[in-house]
Write a protein that holds these residues in place. Structure first.
Motif, short mmCIF file in Angstrom:
data_model
loop_
_atom_site.label_atom_id
_atom_site.label_comp_id
_atom_site.label_asym_id
_atom_site.label_seq_id
_atom_site.Cartn_x
_atom_site.Cartn_y
_atom_site.Cartn_z
N GLY A 14 -6.09 96.97 -32.70
CA GLY A 14 -7.24 97.85 -32.91
C GLY A 14 -7.88 98.27 -31.60
N MET A 15 -7.92 97.37 -30.63
CA MET A 15 -8.48 97.73 -29.32
C MET A 15 -7.59 98.76 -28.61
SD MET A 15 -10.18 94.20 -27.85
CE MET A 15 -8.83 93.10 -28.22
N VAL A 16 -6.28 98.59 -28.71
CA VAL A 16 -5.35 99.56 -28.12
C VAL A 16 -5.51 100.91 -28.81
CG1 VAL A 16 -2.92 100.17 -27.82
CG2 VAL A 16 -3.70 97.84 -27.31
N GLY A 98 -4.20 93.10 -21.57
CA GLY A 98 -3.10 93.65 -22.36
C GLY A 98 -2.59 94.95 -21.76
N ARG A 99 -1.28 95.18 -21.95
CA ARG A 99 -0.61 96.38 -21.43
C ARG A 99 0.26 96.94 -22.54
NH1 ARG A 99 3.91 98.54 -18.60
NH2 ARG A 99 3.39 99.23 -16.50
N ARG A 108 2.44 93.74 -23.88
CA ARG A 108 2.47 92.48 -23.14
C ARG A 108 1.03 92.05 -22.93
NH1 ARG A 108 7.26 91.11 -21.34
NH2 ARG A 108 6.51 89.71 -19.75
N VAL A 109 0.81 90.77 -22.99
CA VAL A 109 -0.56 90.28 -22.88
C VAL A 109 -0.57 88.95 -22.14
CG1 VAL A 109 -0.50 89.12 -25.13
CG2 VAL A 109 -2.70 89.90 -24.20
N LEU A 144 1.43 92.63 -15.43
CA LEU A 144 1.93 92.67 -16.80
C LEU A 144 3.08 93.65 -16.96
CD1 LEU A 144 -1.41 92.54 -18.84
CD2 LEU A 144 0.09 90.67 -18.20
N ASP A 145 3.66 94.10 -15.86
CA ASP A 145 4.77 95.02 -15.93
C ASP A 145 5.94 94.36 -16.65
OD1 ASP A 145 7.11 96.59 -15.34
OD2 ASP A 145 6.02 97.47 -13.67
N PRO A 146 6.53 95.03 -17.62
CA PRO A 146 7.62 94.44 -18.38
C PRO A 146 8.83 94.07 -17.53
CG PRO A 146 6.94 96.53 -19.36
CD PRO A 146 6.17 96.36 -18.10
N ALA A 147 8.87 94.53 -16.30
CA ALA A 147 10.02 94.21 -15.44
C ALA A 147 10.08 92.74 -15.06
CB ALA A 147 9.94 95.07 -14.17
N GLY A 148 9.18 91.96 -15.60
CA GLY A 148 9.28 90.52 -15.37
C GLY A 148 8.01 89.91 -14.84
#
Length: 154
Positions: A14-16, A98-99, A108-109, A144-148
């Motif tokens: 909901g926040m996103v 969160g991202r 991702r959080v 929080l970058d998904p790259a790791g």
């Protein structure tokens, strides 16, 4: 029976959604949400990556009253998280970062459960923590970058 984790994630979703709705038709690539829930203080803020550029809420939503409404509604959502955790006997995070990737729907959080604002030796305001995180993301240090990113969960 509703599962705690589902309710917890629904509030974050909901926040996103709130941040995305506020951005309107803007070409948002990434939505970042920040929440501080500590002691009697609760604070929400958001920023965005658009066209590769990091932009704060007031840059994306120039109507001050609408931007303040977004912050108030996000803060209300954090209050709902605090209540949910209390009702279910769960620890409530002191900080949420969160991202959300709009292209993939990936989220991702990172949750912190240690005192940040109320730390007697190092306590700083939620606004300072938020501004530092936004500056870090702007300079390419997106933890929080998904790259790791270490310490993150999907």
């Amino acid at each position: 029976m509703v599962i705690f984790e589902d309710e917890f994630m629904d509030i974050q979703s909901g926040m996103v959604a709130l941040a995305l709705e506020a951005a309107g038709d803007a070409n948002v690539e990434v939505v970042y949400i920040y929440g501080s829930i500590e002691g009697g203080m609760t604070s929400f803020n958001t920023f965005f990556r658009m066209g590769g550029v990091v932009r704060g809420l007031t840059e994306v939503v120039p109507d001050r009253s609408l931007a303040l409404q977004v912050l108030d509604l996000g803060t209300d959502d954090l209050g709902r998280l605090r209540t949910l955790c209390g009702e279910r006997g769960r620890a409530c995070p002191t900080e949420i970062r969160g991202r959300y990737e709009t292209a993939t729907g990936g989220y991702r959080v990172h949750y912190s459960y240690d005192p940040i604002v109320a730390d007697p030796d190092y306590g700083i305001s939620p606004a300072t923590v938020f501004d530092t995180w936004m500056d870090d993301v702007q300079s390419g240090k997106d933890d929080l970058d998904p790259a790791g990113a270490p310490g993150s969960s999907s």
